[in-house]
Motif scaffolding. Structure first.
Motif, PDB file in Angstrom:
ATOM      1  N   CYS A   1       0.835  -1.202   0.000  1.00 57.45           N
ATOM      2  CA  CYS A   1       0.000   0.000   0.000  1.00 57.45           C
ATOM      3  C   CYS A   1       0.868   1.249   0.000  1.00 57.45           C
ATOM      4  CB  CYS A   1      -0.928  -0.026   1.212  1.00 57.45           C
ATOM      5  SG  CYS A   1      -2.141   1.309   1.237  1.00 57.45           S
TER       6      CYS A   1
ATOM      7  N   SER B   1      -6.251  -2.025   3.943  1.00 55.79           N
ATOM      8  CA  SER B   1      -5.527  -3.065   3.204  1.00 55.79           C
ATOM      9  C   SER B   1      -4.711  -3.927   4.163  1.00 55.79           C
ATOM     10  CB  SER B   1      -4.602  -2.425   2.162  1.00 55.79           C
ATOM     11  OG  SER B   1      -5.323  -1.602   1.276  1.00 55.79           O
TER      12      SER B   1
ATOM     13  N   ASP C   1      -3.756  -3.855  -2.890  1.00 49.52           N
ATOM     14  CA  ASP C   1      -3.097  -2.986  -1.916  1.00 49.52           C
ATOM     15  C   ASP C   1      -2.372  -1.838  -2.628  1.00 49.52           C
ATOM     16  OD1 ASP C   1      -3.915  -4.906  -0.032  1.00 49.52           O
ATOM     17  OD2 ASP C   1      -2.025  -6.005  -0.223  1.00 49.52           O
TER      18      ASP C   1
END
Length: 466
Positions: free
Chosen positions: A250, A295, A404
């Motif tokens: 992420c 995420s 992500d």
């Protein structure tokens, strides 16, 4: 930007165009364009079988068959219902030398001119048998306007339908050619101009293209007077000790976007690992312009509530989707896949996959948030009714961690000043293009996609080709 319209709007545009060209003139324009495209697609030594239905779609096919006939081209016509065939079109085709056949046999090249935009989705009877024959024999199907049997306005495939390798569509694209399971049966879509453009209203759905960088360049390129706080700071609440990779991915997506600073506000032990890998990340609370949360995170409401308390736009992914407020009062982007959206709406995953447009729109209205429904054709639905679909990407993008990276990149665009609808649409487009570039035709990793995103964004803003 690609645009598609609903049947009602297309019918209205046809009325306007018919006042200029006449109804027969419209049909001839469509038939001539179809014949020209067929001449390019079908090898000269191949027989072409036209499956002809009633109404104007069949008429388009018959007049195109007439034009395609020639000394070096064998053309056959098979009528779904001889009593309802377009009289003038049939006469033209037979007069030009087309052969009338009772049933399809071993033809390899087939023109699906059974039903157009006004038909009910799902084929029955003889039409369904034709579609089954085409699929069983792996015939090369070219559909006229739309593949017969699809939900033109919904993108659904509720019953038997043709699976085309090419679709020649007239005047404007149709929603079912861009979105939902129907779009996966449309093959390569060729749009031909028959004079409707001046009479069409607002599009029902749009799709960003890589050539659309000029629409975003002014908003995303930094000015010479900008500094790290004016370019946007993104807060990240992602990952956990159970799923530490989600935090890294992420953050990688976030750092690949236009935002100038990423604050990672997850668990301290995880934050240390994130900073070891990305020393430019800040692990202290402070001002942010947007948040991305969920995420790989814990299944609890704390992270979402923490992000909501900042009163800034936010992206909510994965575990965060189970802890949504009743309705959003700020700009929010939700990024579920079909299974997650099914859980949110208390329905079966198969229902979402069969009709992604309707379910994405329902969730957008329910939570007053933009919904990015990930899938083969990712849908972006705004609560105000705007709708987009993403056409970029590769099947190899169905890989661990890709979502992500997408969430982080969308958060970066949100922090840089785009609203949730544009951030979701652009993130999906560039995420898909980056995936295509990483390893064309082969397997990819989410980390590879993240590494490809900065150059992909730069090329997009500079107007380079994908």
């Amino acid at each position: 930007m690609l645009r598609a319209h609903l049947v009602e709007d297309i019918r209205s545009a046809e009325v306007g165009a018919a006042e200029l060209f006449g109804w027969d003139g419209l049909m001839q324009r469509a038939a001539n364009a179809l014949a020209d495209r067929l001449g390019e697609l079908v090898p000269a030594n191949e027989t072409v079988l036209f499956l002809i239905g009633p109404g104007n779609n069949g008429g388009d096919g018959l007049f195109a068959a007439a034009r395609l006939c020639g000394p070096a081209r064998a053309v056959q016509v098979c009528l779904l219902d001889p009593e309802r065939a377009h009289t003038a079109g049939l006469a033209a085709a037979l007069g030009a030398g087309a052969e009338l056949v009772e049933e399809p046999a071993d033809q390899r090249w087939v023109v699906d001119a059974l039903f157009g935009i006004g038909s009910t989705p799902g084929l029955k009877g003889r039409a369904a048998n034709f579609a089954a024959w085409a699929e069983e024999t792996r015939a090369h199907v070219i559909s006229v306007d739309v593949p017969s049997g699809i939900g033109v306005d919904t993108g659904t495939v509720p019953g038997a339908a043709f699976a085309a390798r090419h679709t020649v569509t007239f005047g404007t694209r149709k929603l079912g050619l861009l979105a939902g399971p129907a779009s996966l049966r449309s093959g390569d879509v060729d749009l031909v101009d028959i004079g409707l453009a001046d009479y069409l209203g607002q599009a029902a759905i749009e799709s960003l293209e890589f050539a659309d960088g000029s629409l975003f360049a002014q908003r995303l390129r930094p000015e010479t007077t900008d500094h790290k706080y004016t370019r946007g700071v993104l807060g990240v609440l992602a990952g956990s000790m159970q799923y530490p990779g989600a935090a890294h991915l992420c953050v990688a997506g976030a750092l690949s976007g236009p935002t100038s600073m990423v604050r990672f506000l997850g668990e301290r032990g995880l934050a240390d690992r994130v900073i070891d890998r990305n020393p430019e990340v800040v692990a202290e609370a402070g001002q942010v312009q947007a948040f991305v949360v969920g995420s790989g995170g814990p299944d609890e409401d704390g992270p979402v509530n923490q992000a909501l308390a900042a009163h800034v736009p936010l992206v909510i992914d994965a575990a965060g989707l189970s802890h949504l407020p009743a309705r959003f009062e700020l700009d929010a982007l939700l990024t579920p896949h079909a299974g997650e959206l099914a859980g949110m709406l208390d329905c079966a995953r198969a229902e979402v996959e069969a009709d992604p447009v309707t379910h994405a729109q329902a969730a957008a209205r329910r939570w007053n948030a933009t919904v990015l429904l990930k899938g083969p054709r990712t849908i972006i639905a705004s609560p105000d009714g705007r709708l987009r679909v993403n056409l970029s990407g590769t099947a190899w993008l169905a890989t661990a961690g890709a979502g992500d990276v997408l969430a982080g990149f969308a958060g970066s665009l949100l922090a840089a000043g785009l609203d949730a609808f544009d951030a979701g649409s652009l993130a999906a487009l560039l995420h898909g293009v980056a995936a295509e570039r990483v390893n064309p035709g082969g397997p990819i990793t989410a980390s590879g996609v993240a590494r490809a995103l900065p150059l992909t964004l730069a090329d997009f803003l500079q107007g380079a080709e994908a």
